[in-house]
Each structure stands twice: as structure tokens, then as C-alpha cells.
Scaffold this active site. Sequence first.
Site, short mmCIF file in Angstrom:
data_model
loop_
_atom_site.label_atom_id
_atom_site.label_comp_id
_atom_site.label_asym_id
_atom_site.label_seq_id
_atom_site.Cartn_x
_atom_site.Cartn_y
_atom_site.Cartn_z
N SER A 127 0.84 -1.20 0.00
CA SER A 127 0.00 0.00 0.00
C SER A 127 0.87 1.25 0.00
O SER A 127 1.99 1.25 0.54
CB SER A 127 -0.86 -0.01 1.26
OG SER A 127 -1.43 1.25 1.49
N TYR A 152 -2.14 -1.56 10.99
CA TYR A 152 -2.41 -1.99 9.60
C TYR A 152 -1.24 -1.58 8.69
O TYR A 152 -0.68 -2.40 7.96
CB TYR A 152 -3.72 -1.35 9.09
CG TYR A 152 -3.77 -1.30 7.58
CD1 TYR A 152 -4.08 -2.45 6.86
CD2 TYR A 152 -3.45 -0.14 6.88
CE1 TYR A 152 -4.09 -2.43 5.47
CE2 TYR A 152 -3.45 -0.10 5.51
CZ TYR A 152 -3.77 -1.25 4.80
OH TYR A 152 -3.75 -1.23 3.44
N LYS A 156 1.93 -3.85 6.51
CA LYS A 156 2.33 -3.76 5.09
C LYS A 156 3.84 -3.59 4.99
O LYS A 156 4.51 -4.23 4.18
CB LYS A 156 1.62 -2.58 4.41
CG LYS A 156 0.13 -2.78 4.24
CD LYS A 156 -0.17 -3.95 3.32
CE LYS A 156 -1.63 -4.34 3.31
NZ LYS A 156 -1.90 -5.65 2.72
#
Length: 344
Positions: A127, A152, A156
Site C-alpha cells: 500500500s 495496519y 504492510k
Amino acid sequence: MTKTILVVGGAGYIGSHTYVELLAAGYDAVIVDDFSNAEQRVIDRLVELTGHSVRLYEGDAADPRFMRSVFEAESGLTGAIHFAAYKAVGESVREPLRYYRNNIDSMLVLLQTMADFDVPDLVFSSSCTVYGVPDELPVTEMTPRKDAHSPYGNTKRICEDIIRDAVTGGNHLKAVLLRYFNPIGAHPSALIGELPIGVPNNLVPFVTQTAAGIRPELTIFGDNYETFDGTCIRDYIHVVDLARAHVKSLDYLEGVDGRGCCEAINVGTGRGNSVMEVVQTFEQVAGVSLNYKIGPPRAGDVPAIYANADKARYLLGWESQLTLEDALRDAWRWQGMLSTKEKE
Ligand code: UD1
């Protein structure tokens, strides 16, 4: 020879669109999903869209025994795409251990199983969150990554590092880390799309639900940013374009001589659009007037980020083909399909 790809999280939003594009490009594909954030009916839709039955293994991608059994049953696998991650930023702050457990364990288990079964090619859903608040715009893959603002985002970044180490460590892997910008829209058939559970966090599902009368009003999070109209800027990429970037990544990996390649690649349009532009464009393509108000900024939001997508063009031969208008029209058509279903 037909290449067979394991699509981990293939019933989800981006996974399902990628599955369709893989089959359209002549790949064979197999889905693993635990339906924790997807619905079983997606599988029927994939059958309808592709005209083929779906090979589905229902289970937890973080369970090594389950994943082994899938690799044993599918002995011809040549590659895998890892979509099976939780993605709600706020929820990850409240439930960090669940996020680390799911997103990182599933990555580790997939890498280990690929190494054990000598399956070389991996595409990972990363991302643009890894760039944090970027020092330059547009961001290239050389733009430094920043500390993540949420568990989160951290998953990544950590998964990127794990994959890079696994590749460098001679695990016979080749990998592409696709750094998605803001995926939006739905399949033009309106048979598959995003299925937000509860109140959507993301802008476009909130817009379409507001226009459909499910939400009373959209709040635009801040209009005092240092951008041309004061609202945040993002690079909105049609989910079908994004799906095709996965196919191009697998094509690329197949052509890479020898193993040991690990490329991070931005997947965006290269254009930034403000929240207000999204709202206005939506109103135009949907022919509706949207009920919205301006609210305070949302904690953790980056004022502006958009991609330099040159690397995807020269390395993968990929560039976005669909416009913001296309994406918003398809999102609205998908919302119409969902609302019709609710009433049935
Ligand atoms: C967020 C995450 C990103 C993640 C993506 C996937 C951050 C900083 N980024 O992207 O890492 O990959 O979700 O889910 O958390 N907006 C409104 N009103 C709304 C909803 C959104 O004004 O009701 C605005 C936001 O302030 C933002 C833009 O719309 O400027 C896009 O928001 P959103 O769709 O949530 O995506 P990101 O926050 O960019």
C-alpha cells in the site's frame, strides 16, 4: 503451458477482480479464502463472469497445515498472490494483535509453503501507506518509506521487509510488491465489487451509500489542507486496472531470468484528485446531488499523495486505462445492484 496461480483472499474485493482478469489472460487460478471479509455468493458471481467452475479451498491462510494441504492438492502451482489481509485502519489500532496475527502469519505461512513446494512467483498487496506523509510528490518507489501510523500500515511495511529478506536469503523466490494507491469502483458487469461491512471507512462506498439513502450524509474530513481546494488529495485507481497490474506482475516475474528479484511498484494513475473533485464527479456521472457537510480532519490522514507510475509502465508494461468517471460510474452501478438485492 497454462500457469496456475494461488489467489489467497480471492473472494475479497481486489482478489475477486484479479481472479477474473487472470482467467481472461489465460492463467488458471485457485482461490483460498476464509470468508472473514467476503461473501460466499462472490464465488457464484465468479463462475458467472468466467464461465468456469471455481477451485476453492475454504480455510485460514495463516494455518500452515491447511496451506500445505492446498499446495499438495494443487501440485501444478507456479505462483501466488497474497490478498488475505485485514485492512481497516481504525480497527487495527483497537485490535493490533489480531491484525499482526492475520496479516503477518498468513504471509509467513505462504512464503514457507511456497519455498517448501518450490513455487517461485509472488505478488504481494502492499500500500502507498508505506510512504506515510511523503516528502515529495508524486511519490516514486525510491521515495523513502516512513514509520507507519497504524498497526495496519505497519503490517504492510513488515511484510514488504519479510518478503525482501526471504528473496535475498535464497528462498528461490521472485516477488513484486504492488503498492496500491486508492482502489475504487467495481466490475463493469456490476456482478462483483466492494462489500463493506457496517459503516464504510473509505470514501467511495460512503459516497454511494449516501446517494442510495443508506447514510443520511457524507462528512468531508477537512477543507483546510494545503491543497488547491483545501480537501485531501489521493490517487484513485479503478479496481479493474489494479487487477490487471497483478496479471502484468506475474507475466513479468515469469520472464525474469533466475530468482532473487524483489520489485516494489506503485499502482496508481499518476493523477491526484481532491475529495471535493470526487464528490463533484460522482454527482455528474450519477446524476444525483449528494448530501454532504464539511467536518474536522480525520486523525492520521495524509494531506496529499499520488503516484509516479513510471516504473509500472516500463517494467510491467502496465498503465491505468480507466478514468475517475469510469470508476465512480461502476461504483454507483454496483451500489444499485446491492440496494436491489437488499430489497429482495
Ligand atoms: C486508507 C489508508 C490506506 C489503506 C486504505 C484501505 C490511511 C492514512 N490510509 O486510505 O493505508 O490502504 O485506507 O482501506 O489511513 N474521506 C472523507 N469522508 C469519508 C471517508 C473518507 O472525507 O467519509 C476522505 C479522507 O479524508 C481521504 C479520502 O477521503 O482524504 C480517502 O479516504 P479513504 O477512502 O478512507 O482512503 P485513505 O484514507 O486514503
